[in-house]
Design an enzyme around this catalytic site. Sequence first.
Site, PDB file in Angstrom:
ATOM      1  N   ASP A   1      -5.798  -8.425   4.692  1.00 56.26           N
ATOM      2  CA  ASP A   1      -6.248  -8.826   3.360  1.00 56.26           C
ATOM      3  C   ASP A   1      -5.315  -8.330   2.265  1.00 56.26           C
ATOM      4  O   ASP A   1      -4.499  -7.432   2.458  1.00 56.26           O
ATOM      5  CB  ASP A   1      -7.680  -8.336   3.110  1.00 56.26           C
ATOM      6  CG  ASP A   1      -7.826  -6.822   3.198  1.00 56.26           C
ATOM      7  OD1 ASP A   1      -7.108  -6.194   4.012  1.00 56.26           O
ATOM      8  OD2 ASP A   1      -8.654  -6.263   2.454  1.00 56.26           O
TER       9      ASP A   1
ATOM     10  N   GLU B   1      -9.205  -3.903   4.511  1.00 55.83           N
ATOM     11  CA  GLU B   1      -8.707  -2.589   4.112  1.00 55.83           C
ATOM     12  C   GLU B   1      -8.828  -2.394   2.611  1.00 55.83           C
ATOM     13  O   GLU B   1      -9.114  -1.286   2.144  1.00 55.83           O
ATOM     14  CB  GLU B   1      -7.247  -2.435   4.556  1.00 55.83           C
ATOM     15  CG  GLU B   1      -6.685  -1.021   4.411  1.00 55.83           C
ATOM     16  CD  GLU B   1      -6.133  -0.719   3.030  1.00 55.83           C
ATOM     17  OE1 GLU B   1      -5.923   0.466   2.720  1.00 55.83           O
ATOM     18  OE2 GLU B   1      -5.908  -1.671   2.242  1.00 55.83           O
TER      19      GLU B   1
END
Length: 483
Positions: A120, A187
């Site tokens: 991400d 994350e």
Amino acid sequence: MGGLAIVAVAVGAVAVRTANFAPANLADGSDVTLAAAPAYDLDAAVRHLSAAAQIRTISHQNPTDNESAEWDRLHAWLASTYPAAHAAMTRTILPNRTLVYHWPGSDAALAPIIVMAHQDVVPVTEGTEGDWKYPPFSGQIAEKAVWGRGTVDDKGSLVGLFEALEALATAGFQPKRGIYLVSGHDEEAGGSGAIAAAAKLKAEGVKAIFTIDEGSLVLTDTPVIDGPAIMIGIGEKGYATLRVTANAPGGHSSMPPAETGVTVLAKAVLAIADDPFPLELRGPGLSMIEALAAEKGGTTKMAVANRWLFAPLLKRQLADSPSTAAAFHTTIAPTMLEGSPKENVLPQSANALINYRIAPWNSSKDVMARAKAAVGDAKVDLGWVKPPREPSRISSTSSQGWKWIAAAARADAPEGVLTPTLVVAGTDSRSMEPVSEDVYRFMPMHFTLKEAGMIHGTNEHIAIDSFKRMIDFYARLIATSTG
């Protein structure tokens, strides 16, 4: 003993300690024989990073705003782009879209390695799109770089790892030691994916010899030495957000009491912020300045070697730079305030959020105790927004895993000073502590201090030269540690 004699003894002690000073327990990896990086097509790799940067795996503050299909698109793209790596490894897609790959080793008795990079990226701040030199999700290849959100954090690492694994698999490499690749889906929004991946590995009895993830890098204009340093993160700070709440009767602003909820809150926040944690010369921060001072020599080496005498001076110098000081104490940052919904209404409840990054020698209990002592008998309530994340443990700088990473990094940057450091932000790798002997945080990108500021900012981009260094580093590290 007379005054002159005392001075003479002190001067002699300083001279001896300075002459004999060297960083403690810091292996340089010179005893490691590195495997060569296999051949690969750099132009194709650059195009691949460009393509990955165009996939909008954006972790928003509110997960319902995420475009989950973009994660599926990334997974399909990885499988089609890296067929040899996918043939060599088994892939598990966890229900939350975190990826866990496994390339079995030929010797099951050898502890595996874990390599990590998350999928991400952070959003682009609304209204700033026009400030980008190239559109933030274009993956533009220009000016000897790839531009776009996530090219540095962390798709550069993700694609770099897959390029390395693809090249190794294509060359017929067969690892003796197993390889796990873990790629968290969130994350940037808490890291629940890495937690789930670690739970899966623990249930399978995995205990890796080391884990490597994002974190620090090769800083080309490092303070103290004004030159390059290979900065390998051996730990990361904890994270906690404190809510300070002042409850009050409320009412109309035309008839305020002597003290309102807002003033009570403001005094409490200032009391907490005005009682900072002291700087302490210990932990990975101390290991960092020891390595840099040993390289610098002169009065810098003398001061660090003789902290019994020069500690106050060192602390004053460290405090001058917030980015440097952060490695030497728990930081306190008031970030959000909330009061009345209307300008002429006294709030019944006023709230503030204070974000802490907790040094390895402190804990969330220390933070809460210090905050309570600072506010004293003020009429406020203190509580955590969510359960704090404690600091990570500190990994070895003399283990075999450290030596492999150090050797691979030094091959890429032989002129760089090898130094441990403390990562002041958070990474997914902290979740691997239960399944890994040591955890390291390092990306072999070459950045100046100024360039490092673009991470999560406008005009994020990675130089093609740095991207090539990453691929070579990962390939050498994997082949050396598992071959």
